[in-house]
Design a protein around this motif. Structure first.
Motif, PDB file in Angstrom:
ATOM      1  N   THR A  21      10.279  -5.300  -4.010  1.00 26.47           N
ATOM      2  CA  THR A  21       9.624  -4.098  -3.478  1.00 26.47           C
ATOM      3  C   THR A  21       8.427  -3.704  -4.327  1.00 26.47           C
ATOM      4  O   THR A  21       7.337  -3.426  -3.811  1.00 26.47           O
ATOM      5  N   VAL A  24       5.379  -6.124  -3.924  1.00 33.77           N
ATOM      6  CA  VAL A  24       4.573  -5.849  -2.733  1.00 33.77           C
ATOM      7  C   VAL A  24       3.747  -4.582  -2.931  1.00 33.77           C
ATOM      8  O   VAL A  24       2.556  -4.530  -2.605  1.00 33.77           O
ATOM      9  N   TYR A  25       4.377  -3.559  -3.504  1.00 31.62           N
ATOM     10  CA  TYR A  25       3.691  -2.287  -3.742  1.00 31.62           C
ATOM     11  C   TYR A  25       2.495  -2.464  -4.672  1.00 31.62           C
ATOM     12  O   TYR A  25       1.401  -1.946  -4.404  1.00 31.62           O
ATOM     13  N   MET A  28      -0.492  -4.087  -3.032  1.00 28.54           N
ATOM     14  CA  MET A  28      -1.239  -3.142  -2.209  1.00 28.54           C
ATOM     15  C   MET A  28      -2.063  -2.181  -3.068  1.00 28.54           C
ATOM     16  O   MET A  28      -3.241  -1.937  -2.784  1.00 28.54           O
ATOM     17  N   LEU A  80       1.118  -6.513   4.906  1.00 28.88           N
ATOM     18  CA  LEU A  80       1.896  -6.177   3.708  1.00 28.88           C
ATOM     19  C   LEU A  80       2.668  -4.884   3.918  1.00 28.88           C
ATOM     20  O   LEU A  80       3.827  -4.757   3.514  1.00 28.88           O
ATOM     21  N   ASP A  81       1.996  -3.925   4.558  1.00 29.72           N
ATOM     22  CA  ASP A  81       2.609  -2.614   4.756  1.00 29.72           C
ATOM     23  C   ASP A  81       3.667  -2.622   5.844  1.00 29.72           C
ATOM     24  O   ASP A  81       4.292  -1.600   6.120  1.00 29.72           O
ATOM     25  N   TYR A  84       6.695  -3.592   3.298  1.00 29.95           N
ATOM     26  CA  TYR A  84       7.028  -2.586   2.295  1.00 29.95           C
ATOM     27  C   TYR A  84       7.974  -1.481   2.771  1.00 29.95           C
ATOM     28  O   TYR A  84       8.942  -1.168   2.052  1.00 29.95           O
ATOM     29  N   PHE A  88      11.337  -0.690   0.829  1.00 31.96           N
ATOM     30  CA  PHE A  88      11.469   0.621   0.179  1.00 31.96           C
ATOM     31  C   PHE A  88      12.742   1.325   0.644  1.00 31.96           C
ATOM     32  O   PHE A  88      13.518   1.843  -0.172  1.00 31.96           O
ATOM     33  N   ASP A 124       6.915   5.553   7.954  1.00 32.56           N
ATOM     34  CA  ASP A 124       5.860   4.627   7.528  1.00 32.56           C
ATOM     35  C   ASP A 124       5.564   3.592   8.608  1.00 32.56           C
ATOM     36  O   ASP A 124       4.399   3.259   8.885  1.00 32.56           O
TER      37      ASP A 124
END
Length: 198
Positions: A21, A24-25, A28, A80-81, A84, A88, A124
């Motif tokens: 996690t 990936v964060y 970004m 990517l988002d 995430y 998350f 999200d």
């Protein structure tokens, strides 16, 4: 949902999820979002505005991004988002429940906080869908889509903020519990302290 969370409270699994996690964060935060800010000449992306935005700001952002920036948003940031929010939601729901179990409080009212990352993750995803719609329909962006997407952004930010405040409190309680337990297990007996040599 509760039983599913409680069945997956393995420390190693949660640690692995946390590492993925955060990876990936960080990609970004340090790569894709800075590139978008460069394209937009300093304007923040919609998902980085915790207090929300209006129709005018959204149009200004997508205009400033230009065709290349909008394509980067669609082809780099948003894929990517889409990984995430799910990561998350799962990681932080399990982490909170894991700490509660360590404190033997998994049956307390505190457990409801473990659902906040899931709420944030859903918001999200809805936010991302709204942003995709805006990018694909620019410059004829629907005011309703912007309003609904803005609402999702605020829900995401609000639920995430409450979660992390609660997590910090729980970590403090957990740390204090560990210290007091250690002190109880290793009490000092008067007269056994090591003597200092002069």
């Amino acid at each position: 949902m509760r039983s599913l969370i409680l069945k997956n409270l393995q420390g190693k699994k949660i640690l692995l999820l946390f590492v993925v996690t955060m990876s990936v964060y960080l990609v970004m935060i340090f790569i894709t979002i800075p590139w978008l800010v460069t394209y937009s000449k300093g304007l923040s992306t919609l998902d980085m505005l915790p207090t929300g935005y209006d129709h005018k700001y959204a149009l200004s952002l997508f205009q400033a991004l230009g065709e290349e920036g909008r394509d980067y948003y669609l082809s780099r940031q948003l894929p990517l988002d889409f990984f995430y929010p799910g990561l998350f939601a799962v990681t932080y729901a399990l982490l909170f429940a894991y700490l509660l179990r360590k404190l033997d409080k998994q049956d307390s009212k505190w457990f409801v906080i473990a659902y906040l990352p899931i709420l944030s993750g859903v918001a999200d995803y809805l936010e991302n869908i709204g942003i995709i719609n805006m990018l694909l329909t620019f410059p004829d962006i629907s005011a309703t889509v912007i309003e609904l997407t803005n609402y999702c952004s605020i829900v995401k930010s609000f639920s995430t903020s409450i979660y992390f405040v609660a997590l910090l409190v729980l970590l403090g309680i957990f740390g204090y519990s560990k210290l007091t337990r250690r002190a109880t297990q290793n009490p000092r007996v008067p007269g056994t302290e090591p003597k200092l040599r002069v």
